[in-house]
Design a protein around this motif. Sequence first.
Motif, mmCIF file in Angstrom:
data_model
loop_
_atom_site.group_PDB
_atom_site.id
_atom_site.type_symbol
_atom_site.label_atom_id
_atom_site.label_comp_id
_atom_site.label_asym_id
_atom_site.label_seq_id
_atom_site.Cartn_x
_atom_site.Cartn_y
_atom_site.Cartn_z
ATOM 1 N N LEU A 22 35.304 34.005 -11.640
ATOM 2 C CA LEU A 22 34.275 33.049 -12.033
ATOM 3 C C LEU A 22 33.009 33.781 -12.464
ATOM 4 O O LEU A 22 32.320 33.356 -13.401
ATOM 5 C CB LEU A 22 33.970 32.102 -10.866
ATOM 6 C CG LEU A 22 32.948 30.995 -11.142
ATOM 7 C CD1 LEU A 22 33.402 30.118 -12.302
ATOM 8 C CD2 LEU A 22 32.741 30.152 -9.882
ATOM 9 N N GLU A 23 32.713 34.890 -11.808
ATOM 10 C CA GLU A 23 31.547 35.695 -12.181
ATOM 11 C C GLU A 23 31.657 36.164 -13.635
ATOM 12 O O GLU A 23 30.679 36.129 -14.397
ATOM 13 C CB GLU A 23 31.433 36.910 -11.257
ATOM 14 C CG GLU A 23 30.256 37.822 -11.569
ATOM 15 C CD GLU A 23 30.242 39.066 -10.701
ATOM 16 O OE1 GLU A 23 29.277 39.857 -10.828
ATOM 17 O OE2 GLU A 23 31.191 39.258 -9.908
ATOM 18 N N ASP A 24 32.849 36.593 -14.012
ATOM 19 C CA ASP A 24 33.065 37.053 -15.384
ATOM 20 C C ASP A 24 32.948 35.902 -16.379
ATOM 21 O O ASP A 24 32.421 36.071 -17.478
ATOM 22 C CB ASP A 24 34.440 37.714 -15.511
ATOM 23 C CG ASP A 24 34.522 39.026 -14.751
ATOM 24 O OD1 ASP A 24 33.464 39.636 -14.530
ATOM 25 O OD2 ASP A 24 35.637 39.424 -14.386
ATOM 26 N N LYS A 25 33.438 34.739 -15.996
ATOM 27 C CA LYS A 25 33.317 33.575 -16.872
ATOM 28 C C LYS A 25 31.849 33.242 -17.139
ATOM 29 O O LYS A 25 31.460 32.938 -18.273
ATOM 30 C CB LYS A 25 34.025 32.365 -16.258
ATOM 31 C CG LYS A 25 35.545 32.430 -16.262
ATOM 32 C CD LYS A 25 36.137 31.167 -15.660
ATOM 33 C CE LYS A 25 37.653 31.236 -15.571
ATOM 34 N NZ LYS A 25 38.280 31.250 -16.920
ATOM 35 N N VAL A 26 31.042 33.289 -16.090
ATOM 36 C CA VAL A 26 29.618 32.990 -16.241
ATOM 37 C C VAL A 26 28.944 34.037 -17.118
ATOM 38 O O VAL A 26 28.089 33.719 -17.955
ATOM 39 C CB VAL A 26 28.938 32.904 -14.861
ATOM 40 C CG1 VAL A 26 27.413 32.816 -15.014
ATOM 41 C CG2 VAL A 26 29.458 31.693 -14.096
ATOM 42 N N ALA A 27 29.325 35.296 -16.949
ATOM 43 C CA ALA A 27 28.740 36.361 -17.761
ATOM 44 C C ALA A 27 29.043 36.143 -19.237
ATOM 45 O O ALA A 27 28.162 36.292 -20.096
ATOM 46 C CB ALA A 27 29.266 37.722 -17.302
ATOM 47 N N LEU A 28 30.288 35.783 -19.555
ATOM 48 C CA LEU A 28 30.650 35.534 -20.945
ATOM 49 C C LEU A 28 29.954 34.286 -21.489
ATOM 50 O O LEU A 28 29.547 34.255 -22.653
ATOM 51 C CB LEU A 28 32.169 35.386 -21.090
ATOM 52 C CG LEU A 28 32.966 36.681 -21.002
ATOM 53 C CD1 LEU A 28 34.453 36.388 -21.189
ATOM 54 C CD2 LEU A 28 32.520 37.691 -22.035
ATOM 55 N N ALA A 29 29.812 33.280 -20.650
ATOM 56 C CA ALA A 29 29.098 32.076 -21.079
ATOM 57 C C ALA A 29 27.644 32.396 -21.399
ATOM 58 O O ALA A 29 27.069 31.858 -22.353
ATOM 59 C CB ALA A 29 29.176 31.002 -19.998
ATOM 60 N N THR A 30 27.043 33.289 -20.629
ATOM 61 C CA THR A 30 25.663 33.707 -20.884
ATOM 62 C C THR A 30 25.559 34.444 -22.217
ATOM 63 O O THR A 30 24.626 34.229 -22.997
ATOM 64 C CB THR A 30 25.167 34.610 -19.745
ATOM 65 O OG1 THR A 30 25.246 33.898 -18.506
ATOM 66 C CG2 THR A 30 23.723 35.039 -19.978
ATOM 67 N N MET A 31 26.524 35.309 -22.490
ATOM 68 C CA MET A 31 26.560 36.011 -23.775
ATOM 69 C C MET A 31 26.687 35.010 -24.920
ATOM 70 O O MET A 31 25.991 35.117 -25.943
ATOM 71 C CB MET A 31 27.752 36.974 -23.816
ATOM 72 C CG MET A 31 27.682 38.131 -22.859
ATOM 73 S SD MET A 31 29.189 39.135 -23.054
ATOM 74 C CE MET A 31 29.051 40.200 -21.627
#
Length: 233
Positions: free
Chosen positions: A50-59
């Motif tokens: 989920l952390e990675d998903k949020v990071a990509l969403a931020t990008m």
Amino acid sequence: MTESPSEGEGVAFADPSYRAAVVDLLGVIAYGEISAFERLAEDAKLAPTLEDKVALATMASAEFDNVLRLRDRLESLGADPFEAMAPFRAAVDSFHAHTAPSNWLEGLVKAYVGDGLARDFYAEIAAFVDVDTRDLILGALERTTHSEFVVDRVRAGIAADPRVGGPLALWGRRLMGEALSQAQRVAAERDALSALLAGGVDRPGLDLAAIGRMFTRLTERHAERMAELGLAH
């Protein structure tokens, strides 16, 4: 509400060929940002946490914010932003069609290497436009760097399974070849952009030797990014 070009800029934009070149440049960058937004949103489906998903969403959010800024600038120049982007859909879509990642790590390398190459190319061209347009372009490019997150994840992936390093290095070289091919295609097909690079009576430009040096710089920066990812060989 968008602002009109300043009086100082008006001198440059009085030249129809220069205005056309700036509209082309902003158009291709804007469509590239839309494509990056879509790609990052799609890559989020492959994210293992989920952390990675949020990071990509931020990008992805940063990419879309750039689209809005570029749209506003195009409108301030009296251009239709969607018409400005349209000529570049084929080249940008072709790049993504030929470089669709097959897994999480390939997607991260593409985000870092592919977007990095695009940023470098447009930053080189931005040297030949007016200050306000250049600041907009460079600001947009700076807001979409993904270095720390991607480097950490790719290096961790290689540490967990060293066998993935070789294929990822080959993937990076493929991205480089496709990106340069499409960049040359865009410059060759759009007369206004070619004229911008060539310069004019009142503007500096690039001769063949300078263009060669520019592509050498792009290649060197690509090699540096690959080394940061642990894919130097």
